[in-house]
Design a protein around this motif. Structure first.
Motif, short mmCIF file in Angstrom:
data_model
loop_
_atom_site.label_atom_id
_atom_site.label_comp_id
_atom_site.label_asym_id
_atom_site.label_seq_id
_atom_site.Cartn_x
_atom_site.Cartn_y
_atom_site.Cartn_z
N ARG A 298 32.64 23.34 102.47
CA ARG A 298 32.91 24.35 103.51
C ARG A 298 34.14 25.16 103.18
NH1 ARG A 298 32.27 20.26 107.09
NH2 ARG A 298 34.48 20.10 107.53
N ALA A 299 35.17 24.49 102.66
CA ALA A 299 36.45 25.14 102.36
C ALA A 299 36.42 25.89 101.03
CB ALA A 299 37.56 24.10 102.35
N GLY A 300 35.35 25.72 100.25
CA GLY A 300 35.28 26.37 98.95
C GLY A 300 36.09 25.64 97.89
N SER A 301 36.49 24.42 98.17
CA SER A 301 37.27 23.61 97.23
C SER A 301 36.35 22.65 96.48
CB SER A 301 38.34 22.81 97.98
OG SER A 301 39.18 23.66 98.71
N THR A 302 35.54 23.18 95.60
CA THR A 302 34.51 22.37 94.97
C THR A 302 34.88 21.86 93.57
OG1 THR A 302 33.42 24.35 94.13
CG2 THR A 302 32.70 23.51 96.27
N ALA A 303 36.00 22.28 93.02
CA ALA A 303 36.38 21.87 91.66
C ALA A 303 36.57 20.36 91.55
CB ALA A 303 37.63 22.59 91.23
N ASP A 304 37.07 19.73 92.59
CA ASP A 304 37.38 18.31 92.54
C ASP A 304 36.32 17.42 93.20
OD1 ASP A 304 39.74 18.71 91.11
OD2 ASP A 304 40.90 19.01 92.95
N LEU A 305 35.15 17.97 93.49
CA LEU A 305 34.08 17.15 94.07
C LEU A 305 33.72 16.05 93.09
CD1 LEU A 305 31.63 19.83 95.52
CD2 LEU A 305 32.96 18.19 96.83
N PRO A 306 33.39 14.85 93.59
CA PRO A 306 32.94 13.78 92.68
C PRO A 306 31.53 14.11 92.18
CG PRO A 306 32.83 13.05 94.96
CD PRO A 306 33.46 14.40 94.97
N LYS A 307 31.45 14.48 90.92
CA LYS A 307 30.17 14.94 90.36
C LYS A 307 29.49 13.83 89.58
CE LYS A 307 31.73 19.71 90.21
NZ LYS A 307 33.14 19.62 90.52
N CYS A 308 28.17 13.89 89.55
CA CYS A 308 27.38 12.95 88.78
C CYS A 308 27.47 13.30 87.30
CB CYS A 308 25.91 13.00 89.22
SG CYS A 308 25.62 12.41 90.88
N THR A 309 27.53 12.26 86.48
CA THR A 309 27.52 12.44 85.03
C THR A 309 26.46 11.52 84.45
OG1 THR A 309 29.15 10.71 84.66
CG2 THR A 309 30.00 12.95 84.98
N VAL A 310 26.06 11.79 83.21
CA VAL A 310 25.05 10.96 82.57
C VAL A 310 25.50 9.50 82.50
CG1 VAL A 310 23.74 10.58 80.45
CG2 VAL A 310 24.13 12.91 81.27
N GLY A 311 26.78 9.28 82.40
CA GLY A 311 27.30 7.92 82.40
C GLY A 311 27.40 7.28 83.77
N GLY A 312 27.10 8.03 84.81
CA GLY A 312 27.16 7.49 86.16
C GLY A 312 27.97 8.34 87.03
N LYS B 192 20.82 13.49 83.89
CA LYS B 192 20.16 13.67 82.59
C LYS B 192 19.46 15.02 82.49
CE LYS B 192 19.40 8.81 81.59
NZ LYS B 192 18.40 7.74 81.55
N ASP B 193 19.02 15.53 83.62
CA ASP B 193 18.27 16.79 83.60
C ASP B 193 18.56 17.58 84.87
OD1 ASP B 193 16.59 18.70 82.53
OD2 ASP B 193 14.76 17.76 83.27
N THR B 194 19.81 17.92 85.08
CA THR B 194 20.23 18.65 86.28
C THR B 194 19.74 20.09 86.21
OG1 THR B 194 22.23 17.32 86.37
CG2 THR B 194 22.19 19.33 87.71
N PRO B 195 19.03 20.56 87.25
CA PRO B 195 18.60 21.95 87.26
C PRO B 195 19.80 22.90 87.21
CG PRO B 195 17.45 20.69 88.96
CD PRO B 195 18.56 19.82 88.41
N SER B 196 19.65 23.98 86.48
CA SER B 196 20.71 24.98 86.35
C SER B 196 21.12 25.52 87.72
CB SER B 196 20.21 26.12 85.47
OG SER B 196 21.20 27.12 85.37
N GLY B 197 22.42 25.58 87.96
CA GLY B 197 22.93 26.13 89.21
C GLY B 197 23.06 25.12 90.33
N LEU B 198 22.73 23.86 90.07
CA LEU B 198 22.82 22.82 91.11
C LEU B 198 23.94 21.86 90.75
CD1 LEU B 198 21.40 21.74 93.70
CD2 LEU B 198 20.09 20.23 92.20
N THR B 199 24.84 21.63 91.69
CA THR B 199 25.93 20.67 91.50
C THR B 199 25.53 19.37 92.16
OG1 THR B 199 27.60 22.41 91.49
CG2 THR B 199 28.36 20.19 91.98
N LEU B 200 25.49 18.29 91.36
CA LEU B 200 25.18 16.96 91.89
C LEU B 200 26.46 16.31 92.36
CD1 LEU B 200 22.72 15.65 89.14
CD2 LEU B 200 22.17 16.86 91.26
N VAL B 201 26.55 16.04 93.66
CA VAL B 201 27.74 15.45 94.26
C VAL B 201 27.48 13.96 94.49
CG1 VAL B 201 29.36 15.53 96.19
CG2 VAL B 201 28.27 17.64 95.39
N LYS B 202 28.31 13.13 93.89
CA LYS B 202 28.16 11.67 93.96
C LYS B 202 28.67 11.15 95.30
CE LYS B 202 29.50 7.69 91.13
NZ LYS B 202 30.21 7.36 89.88
N VAL B 203 27.82 10.41 96.03
CA VAL B 203 28.23 9.82 97.30
C VAL B 203 27.86 8.34 97.36
CG1 VAL B 203 28.17 11.98 98.61
CG2 VAL B 203 26.13 10.59 98.51
N ASN B 204 28.79 7.55 97.84
CA ASN B 204 28.56 6.11 98.07
C ASN B 204 28.37 5.80 99.53
OD1 ASN B 204 28.91 4.54 95.49
ND2 ASN B 204 30.80 5.72 95.44
#
Length: 149
Positions: free
Chosen positions: A135-149, A110-122
């Motif tokens: 580490r590999a620089g492959s961050t495009a497909d990271l599971p990211k947090c969204t306002v919907g969950g 809801k209020d992610t600080p600018s420049g910070l990627t929230l990575v969703k982990v279970n």
């Protein structure tokens, strides 16, 4: 095995007591000294720190990764309180990525600080997989947090 005398009212009798519990035996000593940490919310990060010490190479590849979450014996990451303050503090210190318990994702997003990627982990496994991608620089497909969950 020894017996003890019962403490209940009436005739005294011999009893045997059994206590169930969980115990872990490690082939090394773990000694974590905490300065200003209260509660279990650093469980995931402590587990990752231990993993990093026991495995070769850098777990983050030099990237500034912060995170939070409780962790159980099966590696399940649980939610914590105050997620919004923790993400702001992490970004203020320079973190680029924040490992976020899945159950905290909607609130944190809801209020992610600018420049910070929230990575969703279970789980711990999710966190390790995300760190491998970071580490590999492959961050495009990271599971990211969204306002919907």
């Amino acid at each position: 095995m020894t017996t003890a005398q019962s403490a209940d009212a009436g005739a005294k009798r011999a009893i045997v007591g059994i206590s169930a519990g969980t115990d872990h035996t490690f082939p090394f000593t773990i000694d974590i000294k905490l300065a200003d940490v209260g509660g279990p919310s650093a469980g995931l990060m402590f587990a990752l720190g231990i993993y990093d010490k026991l495995t070769p190479g850098s777990l983050t590849g030099g990237k500034f990764v912060a995170g939070t979450g409780t962790i159980d014996d099966n590696g399940k990451v649980g939610p914590i309180g105050g997620i919004e303050m923790k993400t702001v503090g992490a970004r203020d210190k320079g973190a680029q990525f924040f490992l976020t318990p899945a159950d905290n994702c909607a609130s944190a997003a809801k209020d992610t600080p600018s420049g910070l990627t929230l990575v969703k982990v279970n789980t711990m496994g999710d966190a390790l997989a995300a760190l491998k991608d970071i580490r590999a620089g492959s961050t495009a497909d990271l599971p990211k947090c969204t306002v919907g969950g």
